[in-house]
Design a protein around this motif. Structure first.
Motif, PDB file in Angstrom:
ATOM      1  N   GLY A   8       0.802  -1.224   0.000  1.00 30.59           N
ATOM      2  CA  GLY A   8       0.000   0.000   0.000  1.00 30.59           C
ATOM      3  C   GLY A   8       0.830   1.266   0.000  1.00 30.59           C
ATOM      4  N   MET A   9       2.165   1.144   0.046  1.00 30.84           N
ATOM      5  CA  MET A   9       3.019   2.328   0.056  1.00 30.84           C
ATOM      6  C   MET A   9       3.236   2.835  -1.363  1.00 30.84           C
ATOM      7  SD  MET A   9       5.826   1.303   3.016  1.00 30.84           S
ATOM      8  CE  MET A   9       6.211   3.005   3.441  1.00 30.84           C
ATOM      9  N   ASN A  10       3.466   4.143  -1.471  1.00 31.57           N
ATOM     10  CA  ASN A  10       3.666   4.792  -2.768  1.00 31.57           C
ATOM     11  C   ASN A  10       5.146   4.813  -3.120  1.00 31.57           C
ATOM     12  OD1 ASN A  10       4.390   7.531  -4.250  1.00 31.57           O
ATOM     13  ND2 ASN A  10       2.306   6.985  -4.865  1.00 31.57           N
ATOM     14  N   PHE A  11       5.481   4.354  -4.331  1.00 28.87           N
ATOM     15  CA  PHE A  11       6.884   4.250  -4.740  1.00 28.87           C
ATOM     16  C   PHE A  11       7.589   5.598  -4.671  1.00 28.87           C
ATOM     17  CE2 PHE A  11      10.371   4.414  -7.702  1.00 28.87           C
ATOM     18  CZ  PHE A  11      11.023   3.189  -7.530  1.00 28.87           C
ATOM     19  N   ASN A  12       6.996   6.623  -5.232  1.00 29.40           N
ATOM     20  CA  ASN A  12       7.643   7.936  -5.262  1.00 29.40           C
ATOM     21  C   ASN A  12       7.815   8.501  -3.862  1.00 29.40           C
ATOM     22  OD1 ASN A  12       8.693  10.237  -6.812  1.00 29.40           O
ATOM     23  ND2 ASN A  12       6.907  11.321  -6.004  1.00 29.40           N
ATOM     24  N   ALA A  13       6.828   8.258  -3.002  1.00 30.89           N
ATOM     25  CA  ALA A  13       6.917   8.739  -1.616  1.00 30.89           C
ATOM     26  C   ALA A  13       8.082   8.082  -0.896  1.00 30.89           C
ATOM     27  CB  ALA A  13       5.614   8.455  -0.875  1.00 30.89           C
ATOM     28  N   VAL A  14       8.247   6.777  -1.096  1.00 30.08           N
ATOM     29  CA  VAL A  14       9.347   6.061  -0.449  1.00 30.08           C
ATOM     30  C   VAL A  14      10.687   6.503  -1.025  1.00 30.08           C
ATOM     31  CG1 VAL A  14      10.361   3.811   0.033  1.00 30.08           C
ATOM     32  CG2 VAL A  14       7.881   4.085   0.070  1.00 30.08           C
ATOM     33  N   PHE A  15      10.717   6.764  -2.350  1.00 30.75           N
ATOM     34  CA  PHE A  15      11.955   7.233  -2.973  1.00 30.75           C
ATOM     35  C   PHE A  15      12.399   8.552  -2.348  1.00 30.75           C
ATOM     36  CE2 PHE A  15      14.091  10.015  -5.968  1.00 30.75           C
ATOM     37  CZ  PHE A  15      15.178   9.237  -6.354  1.00 30.75           C
ATOM     38  N   ILE A  16      11.469   9.480  -2.213  1.00 30.90           N
ATOM     39  CA  ILE A  16      11.809  10.787  -1.633  1.00 30.90           C
ATOM     40  C   ILE A  16      12.244  10.626  -0.187  1.00 30.90           C
ATOM     41  CG2 ILE A  16      10.890  13.046  -0.980  1.00 30.90           C
ATOM     42  CD1 ILE A  16       9.063  12.892  -3.414  1.00 30.90           C
ATOM     43  N   LEU A  66       5.492   1.772  10.466  1.00 29.17           N
ATOM     44  CA  LEU A  66       6.309   2.969  10.659  1.00 29.17           C
ATOM     45  C   LEU A  66       6.277   3.429  12.113  1.00 29.17           C
ATOM     46  CD1 LEU A  66       5.531   5.077   7.438  1.00 29.17           C
ATOM     47  CD2 LEU A  66       7.607   3.772   7.967  1.00 29.17           C
ATOM     48  N   ALA A  67       5.133   3.274  12.780  1.00 29.46           N
ATOM     49  CA  ALA A  67       5.042   3.625  14.195  1.00 29.46           C
ATOM     50  C   ALA A  67       5.977   2.749  15.024  1.00 29.46           C
ATOM     51  CB  ALA A  67       3.599   3.476  14.684  1.00 29.46           C
ATOM     52  N   SER A  68       6.063   1.474  14.680  1.00 30.69           N
ATOM     53  CA  SER A  68       6.953   0.553  15.392  1.00 30.69           C
ATOM     54  C   SER A  68       8.413   0.937  15.184  1.00 30.69           C
ATOM     55  CB  SER A  68       6.715  -0.882  14.912  1.00 30.69           C
ATOM     56  OG  SER A  68       5.385  -1.278  15.145  1.00 30.69           O
ATOM     57  N   VAL A  69       8.759   1.319  13.960  1.00 28.91           N
ATOM     58  CA  VAL A  69      10.123   1.758  13.668  1.00 28.91           C
ATOM     59  C   VAL A  69      10.444   3.014  14.474  1.00 28.91           C
ATOM     60  CG1 VAL A  69      11.658   2.657  11.888  1.00 28.91           C
ATOM     61  CG2 VAL A  69      10.164   0.722  11.386  1.00 28.91           C
ATOM     62  N   PHE A  70       9.501   3.945  14.523  1.00 27.06           N
ATOM     63  CA  PHE A  70       9.706   5.181  15.276  1.00 27.06           C
ATOM     64  C   PHE A  70       9.986   4.889  16.749  1.00 27.06           C
ATOM     65  CE2 PHE A  70       8.220   8.700  17.875  1.00 27.06           C
ATOM     66  CZ  PHE A  70       8.807   9.799  17.266  1.00 27.06           C
ATOM     67  N   VAL A 109       4.620  12.136   5.140  1.00 30.83           N
ATOM     68  CA  VAL A 109       5.305  12.554   6.372  1.00 30.83           C
ATOM     69  C   VAL A 109       4.362  12.434   7.569  1.00 30.83           C
ATOM     70  CG1 VAL A 109       6.466  14.455   7.558  1.00 30.83           C
ATOM     71  CG2 VAL A 109       6.773  14.137   5.090  1.00 30.83           C
ATOM     72  N   GLY A 110       4.831  11.784   8.618  1.00 29.37           N
ATOM     73  CA  GLY A 110       4.076  11.702   9.867  1.00 29.37           C
ATOM     74  C   GLY A 110       2.901  10.754   9.860  1.00 29.37           C
ATOM     75  N   HIS A 111       2.823   9.853   8.877  1.00 28.35           N
ATOM     76  CA  HIS A 111       1.707   8.904   8.808  1.00 28.35           C
ATOM     77  C   HIS A 111       2.004   7.685   9.696  1.00 28.35           C
ATOM     78  CE1 HIS A 111      -0.398  10.405   4.898  1.00 28.35           C
ATOM     79  NE2 HIS A 111       0.163  11.402   5.552  1.00 28.35           N
ATOM     80  N   LEU A 112       1.964   7.894  10.998  1.00 28.17           N
ATOM     81  CA  LEU A 112       2.249   6.839  11.966  1.00 28.17           C
ATOM     82  C   LEU A 112       0.988   6.495  12.744  1.00 28.17           C
ATOM     83  CD1 LEU A 112       5.587   8.300  13.433  1.00 28.17           C
ATOM     84  CD2 LEU A 112       5.291   6.889  11.405  1.00 28.17           C
ATOM     85  N   GLY A 134      13.578   8.684   9.941  1.00 30.73           N
ATOM     86  CA  GLY A 134      13.196   7.940   8.744  1.00 30.73           C
ATOM     87  C   GLY A 134      11.745   7.505   8.788  1.00 30.73           C
ATOM     88  N   ALA A 135      11.304   7.033   9.956  1.00 34.25           N
ATOM     89  CA  ALA A 135       9.905   6.619  10.099  1.00 34.25           C
ATOM     90  C   ALA A 135       8.969   7.794   9.882  1.00 34.25           C
ATOM     91  CB  ALA A 135       9.691   6.013  11.484  1.00 34.25           C
ATOM     92  N   LEU A 136       9.328   8.957  10.406  1.00 32.91           N
ATOM     93  CA  LEU A 136       8.495  10.153  10.206  1.00 32.91           C
ATOM     94  C   LEU A 136       8.418  10.535   8.732  1.00 32.91           C
ATOM     95  CD1 LEU A 136       9.566  12.448  13.194  1.00 32.91           C
ATOM     96  CD2 LEU A 136       7.331  11.370  12.853  1.00 32.91           C
ATOM     97  N   LEU A 137       9.527  10.373   8.011  1.00 32.09           N
ATOM     98  CA  LEU A 137       9.553  10.729   6.588  1.00 32.09           C
ATOM     99  C   LEU A 137       8.812   9.711   5.730  1.00 32.09           C
ATOM    100  CD1 LEU A 137      13.248  11.961   6.196  1.00 32.09           C
ATOM    101  CD2 LEU A 137      11.173  13.366   6.219  1.00 32.09           C
ATOM    102  N   GLY A 138       8.714   8.472   6.248  1.00 28.21           N
ATOM    103  CA  GLY A 138       7.963   7.455   5.514  1.00 28.21           C
ATOM    104  C   GLY A 138       8.782   6.303   4.979  1.00 28.21           C
TER     105      GLY A 138
END
Length: 458
Positions: free
Chosen positions: A46-54, A104-108, A249-252, A314-318
């Motif tokens: 469900g993650m967006n490729f471009n979002a993860v790239f950035i 991502l919340a777990s990583v944070f 960003v911040g989708h935890l 990194g988790a905050l950025l996605g």
């Protein structure tokens, strides 16, 4: 720059450091494409490729520059391989129970745990607790691990199936159904290009040419164009301006994490990151001669704090866990000794947001030879192991051999710690005088818990 990075004090200069930073970036550039591909898994997470790239480029750039400015270490950081695969596997195997926002919340949270462990200096105690022979073994093991990555990425090393069920996965080296074999460099141009690159870098290093690794990577990339290995397609109809609107960003989802096996997920990220970072930081720092300095313990503590903060950032950025990269050794091998190397690498990661098509044309077959050469350079640490003392020799050997064979830095360090504690204690009962630091006992217990309750392939 000399005042900021203490260049003369570290017997280096700006030109050498900048070239080393470029070398590290080129060796790591594959993460810009591999991490988004891994985390998006063809849309399954469900993650967006471009979002993860950035998030990958921006996170790696900011945290790596922080390592350079605040610690003055030539170590680069980016989303780690292995942990990103674990992240994607958890999301996909949960059938919707664990979303990428929960992951991502777990990583944070694991990053916050690292910050606490670092501030309380528990992580720094590892430097005192781990025997010198095992620390040298970690350096050697990481060198072999890097070499295996080079062989694997280039196709020089492949798995050949000899069993009856073609669908059966490759599970172990030398198993009854699978054997490892040399890649076909006659028919496979990618494998041939890797060998050419290895020869180029080797010749340049024998001739003591400055920036041999960097020049070798560039020449190999150019040679790969007429061979059809270097793909220039990304330069056509390329998006040179980053699509920041896609960022997450911040989708935890902390609330969801509390109801989705948070403890197990966080413990896995925390434990594996603990040993991977410790091994990479100490191994790369040792190669650069930084652990011999009077302020080594303080600097390692600062490096661990930057690393810990990078996990949460990194988790905050996605993106998944940002960690120290073993490919930093490529820059160290090129002469990098200060934070200017890291700052250069970090700047290039940020610039890659705008020059992504250009950065991504460097094929894995061009960086693989550099990784193999780095493995050669890191093997020198084997001289510091007490091979005549089996209390140290056996754990050191297992540390070295387990890293490449299990494709895990954490597994190698875990094996070394367990066997050292057991053998040193047995020797003490027999009248020996081996000191076993109390932290080693705690680590041994944590390792046993990991072996019992956590997937060892992470």
């Amino acid at each position: 720059m000399d005042r900021l990075f203490r260049l003369r004090e570290n017997h280096t200069n700006a030109r050498t450091e900048i070239l080393a930073g470029i070398t590290t970036f080129i060796a790591m550039a594959y993460i810009l494409i591999v991490n988004p591909l891994t985390l998006t898994a063809g849309g399954a997470t469900g993650m967006n490729f471009n979002a993860v790239f950035i998030a990958t480029a921006l996170g790696a750039g900011l945290v790596t520059m922080a390592m350079g400015f605040f610690v003055n270490y030539p170590i680069a950081l980016a989303p780690g391989m292995g942990l990103n695969a674990y992240f994607a596997a958890v999301v996909m195997s949960s059938h919707g129970a664990i979303t990428w926002q929960i992951g991502l919340a777990s990583v944070f949270i694991s990053g916050i745990i690292f910050i606490i462990l670092t501030i309380t200096k528990i992580r720094q105690i590892l430097l005192e607790a781990v025997p010198e022979s095992i620390r040298h073994a970690i350096t050697v093991g990481i060198g072999l691990f890097i070499t295996i990555i080079g062989f694997k990425n280039s196709g020089l090393l492949t798995a050949m199936y000899i069993g009856k069920d073609p669908a059966k996965p490759f599970t172990a080296f030398g198993s009854n159904d699978w054997l490892l074999q040399l890649g076909n460099f006659v028919e496979n141009k990618a494998v041939l290009l890797t060998i050419i690159g290895l020869l180029i870098i080797g010749i340049l290093m024998v001739m003591r040419v400055q920036a041999a690794i960097l020049i070798g990577i560039i020449l190999t990339t150019i040679i790969g164009i007429p061979m059809g290995v270097t793909n220039l397609a990304s330069l056509h109809n390329a998006h040179w301006i980053p699509q920041f609107g896609d960022m997450t960003v911040g989708h935890l989802n902390f609330a969801g994490a509390l109801h989705a096996g948070l403890l197990t997920i966080v413990f896995t990220f925390t434990f594996v990151e603990l040993f991977d970072t410790f091994g990479t930081l100490t191994g790369t720092a040792a190669k650069a001669g930084l652990l011999d300095k009077p302020d080594a313990k303080k600097k390692i503590g600062q490096a661990m704090l930057v690393d810990a903060g990078g996990v949460s950032l990194g988790a905050l950025l996605g993106t998944s866990t940002i960690t120290a990269f073993v490919e930093s050794a490529a820059g160290v091998a090129q002469g990098g000794r200060t934070g200017l190397t890291s700052v250069t690498t970090g700047i290039l990661f940020v610039l890659s947001l705008f020059l992504a098509p250009l950065a991504l044309i460097v094929p894995g077959e061009a960086t693989a030879p550099a990784l193999i050469i780095v493995g050669v350079l890191m093997m020198g640490a084997v001289r510091g192991i007490e091979w005549d003392n089996m209390v140290y020799a056996i754990p050191a050997f297992l540390t070295i051999i387990m890293m490449p064979l299990t494709y895990s830095i954490a597994n190698g360090i875990s094996a070394g710690i367990i066997f050292f504690v057991v053998l040193a204690t047995a020797n003490n009962f027999a009248g020996g005088k081996n000191k076993v630091h109390w932290m080693m006992w705690i680590l041994a217990v944590l390792i046993l818990l990991r072996f019992m309750f956590i997937d060892l392939n992470v």
